[in-house]
Design a protein around this motif. Sequence first.
Motif, mmCIF file in Angstrom:
data_model
loop_
_atom_site.group_PDB
_atom_site.id
_atom_site.type_symbol
_atom_site.label_atom_id
_atom_site.label_comp_id
_atom_site.label_asym_id
_atom_site.label_seq_id
_atom_site.Cartn_x
_atom_site.Cartn_y
_atom_site.Cartn_z
ATOM 1 N N ALA A 47 0.854 -1.285 0.011
ATOM 2 C CA ALA A 47 -0.051 0.039 0.043
ATOM 3 C C ALA A 47 0.949 1.138 -0.164
ATOM 4 O O ALA A 47 0.403 2.308 -0.612
ATOM 5 C CB ALA A 47 -0.775 0.151 1.275
ATOM 6 N N HIS A 48 2.072 0.933 0.583
ATOM 7 C CA HIS A 48 2.945 2.298 0.769
ATOM 8 C C HIS A 48 4.125 1.841 0.711
ATOM 9 O O HIS A 48 4.602 0.495 1.809
ATOM 10 C CB HIS A 48 2.638 3.408 1.887
ATOM 11 C CG HIS A 48 3.826 4.386 2.061
ATOM 12 N ND1 HIS A 48 4.806 4.462 2.556
ATOM 13 C CD2 HIS A 48 3.319 5.554 1.588
ATOM 14 C CE1 HIS A 48 5.135 5.643 2.621
ATOM 15 N NE2 HIS A 48 4.212 6.551 2.155
ATOM 16 N N THR A 70 -8.797 5.135 2.555
ATOM 17 C CA THR A 70 -7.388 4.747 1.945
ATOM 18 C C THR A 70 -7.328 3.583 1.443
ATOM 19 O O THR A 70 -6.839 3.443 0.128
ATOM 20 C CB THR A 70 -6.313 5.162 2.994
ATOM 21 O OG1 THR A 70 -6.895 6.534 3.442
ATOM 22 C CG2 THR A 70 -5.229 5.069 2.319
ATOM 23 N N LEU A 74 -6.762 2.420 -2.678
ATOM 24 C CA LEU A 74 -5.387 1.590 -3.063
ATOM 25 C C LEU A 74 -5.801 0.312 -3.699
ATOM 26 O O LEU A 74 -5.050 -0.250 -4.428
ATOM 27 C CB LEU A 74 -4.646 1.386 -1.747
ATOM 28 C CG LEU A 74 -3.804 2.785 -1.417
ATOM 29 C CD1 LEU A 74 -3.188 2.497 -0.043
ATOM 30 C CD2 LEU A 74 -2.770 3.349 -2.233
ATOM 31 N N GLN A 77 -6.463 0.895 -7.176
ATOM 32 C CA GLN A 77 -5.310 0.963 -7.855
ATOM 33 C C GLN A 77 -4.434 -0.085 -8.055
ATOM 34 O O GLN A 77 -3.925 -0.329 -9.328
ATOM 35 C CB GLN A 77 -4.612 2.301 -7.147
ATOM 36 C CG GLN A 77 -5.080 3.608 -7.270
ATOM 37 C CD GLN A 77 -4.185 4.549 -6.290
ATOM 38 O OE1 GLN A 77 -3.034 4.350 -5.905
ATOM 39 N NE2 GLN A 77 -4.621 5.938 -6.277
ATOM 40 N N LYS A 78 -4.494 -1.092 -7.043
ATOM 41 C CA LYS A 78 -3.467 -1.904 -6.886
ATOM 42 C C LYS A 78 -3.959 -3.358 -7.188
ATOM 43 O O LYS A 78 -3.127 -4.327 -7.115
ATOM 44 C CB LYS A 78 -2.463 -1.717 -5.978
ATOM 45 C CG LYS A 78 -1.828 -0.383 -5.813
ATOM 46 C CD LYS A 78 -0.649 -0.536 -4.570
ATOM 47 C CE LYS A 78 -0.016 1.048 -4.734
ATOM 48 N NZ LYS A 78 1.207 0.927 -3.940
ATOM 49 N N LEU A 82 -3.204 -6.263 -0.724
ATOM 50 C CA LEU A 82 -2.403 -5.345 -0.478
ATOM 51 C C LEU A 82 -1.388 -5.612 0.555
ATOM 52 O O LEU A 82 -2.080 -6.173 1.608
ATOM 53 C CB LEU A 82 -3.178 -3.923 -0.079
ATOM 54 C CG LEU A 82 -3.805 -3.228 -1.145
ATOM 55 C CD1 LEU A 82 -4.678 -2.122 -0.619
ATOM 56 C CD2 LEU A 82 -3.089 -2.814 -2.272
#
Length: 541
Positions: A47-48, A70, A74, A77-78, A82
């Motif tokens: 995620a980060h 959040t 994510l 997007q991903k 995650l």
Amino acid sequence: MSQKMELLMHTLVFINYICYVLLAASAIYRLLVFPLFITRLSKIPAAHPLCNVTSLWIYYIRWADIENRTIQRLHKQKGPILRIGPNELSVNCYEEGIKTIYGGGFEKTEFYPRRFANYDGVINIFTTLDSKSHSHRKRMVSNIYSKSFILSSPTVHTTSKVVIYKRLLPLIQQHATTGISIETLSLNYSYSMDAFTAYQFGLGLGTNFIQDVKTRDWYLGNYFAIRPYMFWIGDGYKIWSLLMRIGVNIIPTKVLDAFPEIQAYNLELCDKAEALLSDARALSIEDVPVIYSQERSAMRKDIDAKRFQNPHFLKTEQDYPRRLEIASDMFDMNAAALETSGITLTYLYYELSRHPELQTKLRQELLTLSPTFSFPVPEGQEPELPDSKEVDRLPLLDAILQETLRLYQAVPGRQPRITPAKGCTLAGYSDIPGGVVVQSYGSVLHRNPAVFPDPANWKPERWLNAGEEELKEMKRWFWAFGSGGRMCVGTHVAIHNMKSAIAAIYTNYTTTVVSAGDMAQSDGFMGDPVGKNVVLQFYHV
């Protein structure tokens, strides 16, 4: 200094240096090399970047109350899985997702007892960690929570009639007649608590928050006082405990003292129910404490069975057997009923108030019931409720409730579990090791556009117009009450109580929004409106 001593000193310095190097290398391996390159979790999208090596990122978004939105962004997007911490995953899919995790009986984490155990850590059904113990506890009460039992229960029927016709509708009628609007969030908490505790403890012992505003305000004030500090109760527990030991109070003392006060209130209800049942008097239908009585009886049978195996089992100083265990369950159950049903009804009334054409269609459907929920009742007549099974079968009413539960899930936050020791496959990754924290979020699952087109908008018609396969897929992803063996035990009583209130109100009244604060959902485990204030005007039809 002799040469031997000098050599020894140099040797010791060298050994000490080697130890430091090895320790540093070990730390680098454990904190950087292993989580970044070696562990099987390193293949999963992070995620980060920090998530590969530390939990600071996920702790920050939880502390900042932006976790659900959040994680949703994510995942969009991903993809469906995650890495949100070195040993923590979020999964947003059905196959190899919630079906595997929650249908497969993965054990719970310490997150649950830390946040939801009562009476200084007394475990309840919800906070039981292992599946075997949970299943044993849940079986004690599962029969009285079944749909068939709820919809045919004379106690539910009688208490619902009193709560609706003697408390809820008279209050709304008074406001409709005088033209005074109603703040509905607190009213919906009150109705949800009153309807549930009437079944839990009997009408005579249950709450009457609809009419007793003073007690209601005291209870809700104490209940929600801890909410802004929940991060410290959960993920920040170690920091909070450390600071407490050195005299720094992150959570004010008056807040910490508030929750035990309402737990004491609940314990008093349990003690009164115990005294009522111990008296062995015949009770009227509406005063039977169905839930309390069932768990009390099951607990005593459990004690007798274990005592047969061990005569010294359960040497207790409690006033009656398993007093605090039962009380912990009772408090957890009515707290869940108060909050989840209260939130759902508030969002449902708010959306209906913005869709007058849907109110008209719903009322037309409700008027097909016989008898109807018509109010006021003509003088000299006793009110009567429609058959609960008929109310439950109404398609538009069901669609409106389903869509509200989808878009505004009362518990939108994470539901953490632990992967089994043998490992598992999740979202296409076949080598997830054991001991990893995995979780899904209802608010994220319910916003998958492939399953729920235009997911950000409230569209009850999606449940009416869907084809057979489309509806089947929506139901698989529908997670308002969880899934698997840990699915919410109170699902059917919650649905019954909510449908009864909705049907009673919209048979007799139309509603409009007078004012509303921020209607976005709180971005934590629970999802009440951020603005905490939803004022509606009721008009008698």
